[in-house]
Design a protein around this motif. Sequence first.
Motif, mmCIF file in Angstrom:
data_model
loop_
_atom_site.group_PDB
_atom_site.id
_atom_site.type_symbol
_atom_site.label_atom_id
_atom_site.label_comp_id
_atom_site.label_asym_id
_atom_site.label_seq_id
_atom_site.Cartn_x
_atom_site.Cartn_y
_atom_site.Cartn_z
ATOM 1 N N GLU A 139 -25.661 -31.040 -1.759
ATOM 2 C CA GLU A 139 -26.003 -29.623 -1.653
ATOM 3 C C GLU A 139 -27.312 -29.431 -0.891
ATOM 4 O O GLU A 139 -27.446 -28.507 -0.078
ATOM 5 C CB GLU A 139 -26.106 -29.004 -3.046
ATOM 6 C CG GLU A 139 -24.760 -28.871 -3.749
ATOM 7 C CD GLU A 139 -24.894 -28.454 -5.200
ATOM 8 O OE1 GLU A 139 -24.016 -27.735 -5.701
ATOM 9 O OE2 GLU A 139 -25.891 -28.851 -5.846
ATOM 10 N N ASP B 152 -26.657 -29.928 2.810
ATOM 11 C CA ASP B 152 -25.945 -28.775 3.371
ATOM 12 C C ASP B 152 -26.904 -27.611 3.614
ATOM 13 O O ASP B 152 -26.850 -26.959 4.671
ATOM 14 C CB ASP B 152 -24.831 -28.346 2.418
ATOM 15 C CG ASP B 152 -24.006 -27.198 2.976
ATOM 16 O OD1 ASP B 152 -23.459 -27.348 4.084
ATOM 17 O OD2 ASP B 152 -23.919 -26.149 2.309
ATOM 18 N N ILE B 153 -27.796 -27.367 2.674
ATOM 19 C CA ILE B 153 -28.783 -26.294 2.829
ATOM 20 C C ILE B 153 -29.712 -26.590 4.005
ATOM 21 O O ILE B 153 -30.029 -25.702 4.813
ATOM 22 C CB ILE B 153 -29.607 -26.138 1.532
ATOM 23 C CG1 ILE B 153 -28.734 -25.547 0.431
ATOM 24 C CG2 ILE B 153 -30.832 -25.246 1.765
ATOM 25 C CD1 ILE B 153 -29.410 -25.486 -0.914
ATOM 26 N N ASP B 154 -30.140 -27.837 4.121
ATOM 27 C CA ASP B 154 -31.036 -28.224 5.212
ATOM 28 C C ASP B 154 -30.387 -27.988 6.568
ATOM 29 O O ASP B 154 -31.021 -27.484 7.503
ATOM 30 C CB ASP B 154 -31.433 -29.697 5.065
ATOM 31 C CG ASP B 154 -32.432 -30.134 6.111
ATOM 32 O OD1 ASP B 154 -33.627 -29.799 5.974
ATOM 33 O OD2 ASP B 154 -32.028 -30.797 7.087
ATOM 34 N N GLU B 155 -29.119 -28.347 6.682
ATOM 35 C CA GLU B 155 -28.405 -28.163 7.952
ATOM 36 C C GLU B 155 -28.314 -26.680 8.321
ATOM 37 O O GLU B 155 -28.528 -26.307 9.487
ATOM 38 C CB GLU B 155 -27.001 -28.760 7.837
ATOM 39 C CG GLU B 155 -26.203 -28.681 9.129
ATOM 40 C CD GLU B 155 -24.831 -29.305 9.011
ATOM 41 O OE1 GLU B 155 -24.023 -29.166 9.951
ATOM 42 O OE2 GLU B 155 -24.566 -29.938 7.969
ATOM 43 N N LYS B 156 -28.043 -25.841 7.333
ATOM 44 C CA LYS B 156 -27.938 -24.404 7.591
ATOM 45 C C LYS B 156 -29.287 -23.805 7.982
ATOM 46 O O LYS B 156 -29.375 -22.957 8.879
ATOM 47 C CB LYS B 156 -27.384 -23.697 6.362
ATOM 48 C CG LYS B 156 -25.918 -24.030 6.078
ATOM 49 C CD LYS B 156 -25.427 -23.337 4.823
ATOM 50 C CE LYS B 156 -23.953 -23.671 4.564
ATOM 51 N NZ LYS B 156 -23.458 -23.059 3.302
ATOM 52 N N ILE B 157 -30.348 -24.248 7.326
ATOM 53 C CA ILE B 157 -31.686 -23.734 7.641
ATOM 54 C C ILE B 157 -32.091 -24.128 9.054
ATOM 55 O O ILE B 157 -32.626 -23.308 9.822
ATOM 56 C CB ILE B 157 -32.713 -24.261 6.620
ATOM 57 C CG1 ILE B 157 -32.479 -23.608 5.254
ATOM 58 C CG2 ILE B 157 -34.145 -23.983 7.093
ATOM 59 C CD1 ILE B 157 -33.380 -24.135 4.162
ATOM 60 N N ARG B 158 -31.844 -25.380 9.418
ATOM 61 C CA ARG B 158 -32.215 -25.843 10.755
ATOM 62 C C ARG B 158 -31.434 -25.090 11.845
ATOM 63 O O ARG B 158 -31.999 -24.766 12.895
ATOM 64 C CB ARG B 158 -31.972 -27.352 10.869
ATOM 65 C CG ARG B 158 -32.960 -28.189 10.074
ATOM 66 C CD ARG B 158 -32.700 -29.671 10.203
ATOM 67 N NE ARG B 158 -33.685 -30.442 9.470
ATOM 68 C CZ ARG B 158 -34.877 -30.783 9.952
ATOM 69 N NH1 ARG B 158 -35.202 -30.448 11.187
ATOM 70 N NH2 ARG B 158 -35.721 -31.476 9.222
ATOM 71 N N GLU B 159 -30.172 -24.846 11.598
ATOM 72 C CA GLU B 159 -29.362 -24.120 12.572
ATOM 73 C C GLU B 159 -29.867 -22.685 12.719
ATOM 74 O O GLU B 159 -29.940 -22.153 13.837
ATOM 75 C CB GLU B 159 -27.900 -24.127 12.128
ATOM 76 C CG GLU B 159 -26.943 -23.494 13.119
ATOM 77 C CD GLU B 159 -26.905 -24.212 14.454
ATOM 78 O OE1 GLU B 159 -26.632 -23.539 15.476
ATOM 79 O OE2 GLU B 159 -27.166 -25.434 14.477
ATOM 80 N N LYS B 160 -30.245 -22.069 11.607
ATOM 81 C CA LYS B 160 -30.764 -20.704 11.639
ATOM 82 C C LYS B 160 -32.082 -20.631 12.401
ATOM 83 O O LYS B 160 -32.293 -19.742 13.225
ATOM 84 C CB LYS B 160 -30.948 -20.202 10.209
ATOM 85 C CG LYS B 160 -31.430 -18.771 10.123
ATOM 86 C CD LYS B 160 -31.542 -18.323 8.671
ATOM 87 C CE LYS B 160 -32.044 -16.886 8.582
ATOM 88 N NZ LYS B 160 -32.150 -16.438 7.162
ATOM 89 N N LYS C 37 -33.142 -22.748 14.666
ATOM 90 C CA LYS C 37 -32.882 -23.047 16.071
ATOM 91 C C LYS C 37 -32.410 -21.801 16.815
ATOM 92 O O LYS C 37 -32.885 -21.489 17.920
ATOM 93 C CB LYS C 37 -31.841 -24.153 16.179
ATOM 94 C CG LYS C 37 -31.522 -24.565 17.605
ATOM 95 C CD LYS C 37 -30.490 -25.680 17.623
ATOM 96 C CE LYS C 37 -30.135 -26.087 19.052
ATOM 97 N NZ LYS C 37 -29.116 -27.171 19.061
ATOM 98 N N LYS C 38 -31.467 -21.070 16.215
ATOM 99 C CA LYS C 38 -30.957 -19.850 16.847
ATOM 100 C C LYS C 38 -32.059 -18.805 16.994
ATOM 101 O O LYS C 38 -32.165 -18.124 18.022
ATOM 102 C CB LYS C 38 -29.801 -19.289 16.027
ATOM 103 C CG LYS C 38 -28.538 -20.134 16.088
ATOM 104 C CD LYS C 38 -27.423 -19.502 15.260
ATOM 105 C CE LYS C 38 -26.147 -20.338 15.347
ATOM 106 N NZ LYS C 38 -25.064 -19.756 14.515
#
Length: 287
Positions: free
Chosen positions: A187, A190-198, A200-201
């Motif tokens: 978990e 998964d949170i880390d990946e979503k934060i990094r993608e956000k 980056k955008k």
Amino acid sequence: RTLCLPLPHINGLFKLLITSEEALGHMLGDLGLKFADSVYEALLCSTAPEMEFFKTLPPPVLQTWGIYHLILTRSGSTPLCYVGSGTSRIGGIKTRLNQYAPHRLHTLPKKVQWAVDNGYKISSKGVLLKCPLPSPEDIPTSRLLIVALKYSSLYPWSPSTLLWGGLCSHNPLVEGVEGSFHLTPEELADIDEKIREKIKKYGILYQKQQRQRSPDRMKAVSRQNNQRRAALGLQQAARQAIKDSKKFHCNFCNVSFLDKYLHARHDNTKRHKATVAKAIKMGKSLS
């Protein structure tokens, strides 16, 4: 031993996760900590180092966490110092220290803000110790350890030997430590990946908007950043050249220093003296 102190408001996470000295040792080993030159030896000394010692601390490095040291000065006044930690998920300790830039002095620790408001200027920023940016699943416990280590870095010397005033306002062990300690490693990842993608955008969008609104200013900022990186590279190369020259080198401990002051302090540490004593016992020459 520190975690057994009768502090009424100590964060219970410290006692819950750091159950013994043995457990703490394993956790610190996994963290991959590295002290800046001569910091460990200085912490073992009974007397505090000169202020010049802290001015030699290295700058932050990307993708690392750690504990930093600030010096604030004002003409005719005693210097003031502050010890803090940088555990940003993106950018690490470098991101934290960037918040002390002159144009960002609005998110400062309480007493540092007081000093700045009363005419002090941040004259030096450096890193006491660092570790690699932890993996997502290790972020909560690693952040907890960094905060605990901040406690041990708050000037262990006799107060009568300090040549500066302090700006730390509280015991770090009472701090709330950010982190989802109840989540599983999967978990957290998964949170880390979503934060990094956000992030980056957002960064791409922000840069695009800034180039459209102020193209000349963004070009100037880009030039300044390139110049700053070039200057930092030269500074790091110069520091490494001094070490490589072994001008200030301890043959017993096989470690080099940036100047004679740091070398002299090292020679006065318990670790160095124990190494020398062991060498003498083995019949090695002191020359």
